[in-house]
Design a protein around this motif. Structure first.
Motif, PDB file in Angstrom:
ATOM      1  N   UNK A  58      61.970  18.454  29.237  1.00  0.00           N
ATOM      2  CA  UNK A  58      60.842  19.073  29.937  1.00  0.00           C
ATOM      3  C   UNK A  58      60.035  19.998  29.019  1.00  0.00           C
ATOM      4  N   UNK A  59      60.431  20.092  27.773  1.00  0.00           N
ATOM      5  CA  UNK A  59      59.747  21.027  26.873  1.00  0.00           C
ATOM      6  C   UNK A  59      59.382  20.335  25.565  1.00  0.00           C
ATOM      7  N   UNK A  60      58.507  19.354  25.637  1.00  0.00           N
ATOM      8  CA  UNK A  60      58.062  18.638  24.439  1.00  0.00           C
ATOM      9  C   UNK A  60      56.952  19.437  23.768  1.00  0.00           C
ATOM     10  N   UNK A  61      57.357  20.528  23.114  1.00  0.00           N
ATOM     11  CA  UNK A  61      56.370  21.421  22.492  1.00  0.00           C
ATOM     12  C   UNK A  61      55.676  20.754  21.316  1.00  0.00           C
ATOM     13  N   UNK A  62      56.464  20.052  20.483  1.00  0.00           N
ATOM     14  CA  UNK A  62      55.923  19.461  19.271  1.00  0.00           C
ATOM     15  C   UNK A  62      55.919  17.936  19.367  1.00  0.00           C
TER      16      UNK A  62
END
Length: 317
Positions: free
Chosen positions: A208-212
């Motif tokens: 849920x946290x595809x920052x890059x």
């Protein structure tokens, strides 16, 4: 293009490039170099070149080093300066050139050891210097990082081969602990490797946290803040020493292998698909200024910082 916490008013533009990949400063802040792939990133076309800039960011020689004739340079990518020698990652070869004349001084082909080979040719992407003896070179195709001993006839050893590297791209040496920092092109991870080859994942994308997405470059400023460029998302991130992330620039046209000029506090950004590059002043972190002290141009790296006020009652020496 939107930039935050970067001084746009003092931005310096470099045009006329050809697929610029890496932007490097002389440690003394007197010269800058930009590698130009000038074609397909894996083509053996011998038309790559390196651009040289002066201390003001003006082009001194667009093709300071140019492939062709007596010089071989196919698709130059990451670079590192060691004393007066400019090392360049070029496909499967580490090349070196005299910083003053541009003449070739070393050609070092690298071969992936059997245990590291994925059935693919070596694909070198970046070079980092530890400031003492070793160069570190990333091999994106084989998930490997090699160590080159500059003081021992450029002897090469495989430092680490691990699928968790996930296409290692940019490299930097941490200014505090000397560990190697690698960023992943395939999975957008940030990894730390000890000089002995132990690997730690510092940052990885969660479900849920595809920052890059596709990280290309990494470097540090004088305060130990880390900067990474996401070429696909068009962003530059800053990670503070306490692992807080901030987007300092976004909507950028393909930011590639960024560099930091620590001496002048500048960020150097090549735009690979825009055939251009840019130099910007970095804002000093809040903790680097005393409370209530107003910002000056020193916060952007263009003038010396003002002297610290003497404590009340202090005797001047």
């Amino acid at each position: 293009m939107v930039l935050s916490q970067i001084n746009l008013a003092e931005a310096r533009q470099v045009a006329g490039l050809r697929s610029p990949h890496s932007f490097l400063s002389d440690p003394a802040g007197k010269e800058y170099f930009i590698s130009n792939v000038n074609g397909e990133p894996d083509a053996r076309d011998n038309n790559g070149f390196i651009t040289k800039l002066d201390a003001e960011g003006q082009v001194v020689d667009l093709k300071f080093v140019q492939g062709g004739g007596e010089v071989t340079l196919h698709a130059p990518k990451g670079m590192a300066l060691v004393n007066r020698t400019l090392y360049v990652a070029d496909l499967d070869t580490l090349r070196a050139f005299d910083q003053k004349t541009g003449r070739p001084v070393l050609t070092l082909p690298l071969t992936a050891p059997p245990k590291a080979s994925l059935g693919k040719p070596v694909s070198l992407v970046d070079v980092a210097w530890d400031g003492r003896t070793f160069l570190y070179v990333s091999d994106s195709a084989n998930n490997a990082i090699y160590r080159v001993d500059v003081g021992n006839q450029h002897a090469v050893v495989l430092l680490v081969h691990d699928n968790r590297l996930a296409g290692p791209s940019g490299l930097a040496v941490h200014p505090k602990n000397g560990h190697i920092i690698a960023v992943s092109w395939d999975k957008g991870k940030i990894l730390e490797i000890t000089p002995e080859g132990a690997l730690i994942e510092l940052v990885s994308n969660g479900f849920f946290t595809a920052r890059f997405q596709n990280l290309r470059g990494v470097d540090f400023d004088r305060w130990g803040n880390m900067y990474v460029s996401d070429q696909t998302k068009g962003k530059i991130w800053r990670m503070t020493p306490n692992h807080r992330f901030h987007v300092i620039a976004e909507y950028l046209p393909s930011p590639a292998d960024i560099g930091i000029d620590r001496d002048n506090n500048l960020i150097l950004v090549p735009y690979q698909y825009a055939d251009a590059a840019e130099m910007n002043g970095l804002e000093a972190p809040t903790e680097a200024r005393s409370k209530g002290q107003k910002r000056t141009l020193a916060d952007y790296g263009f003038v010396p910082p003002p002297p610290k006020p003497q404590p009340e009652g202090a005797t001047k020496k």
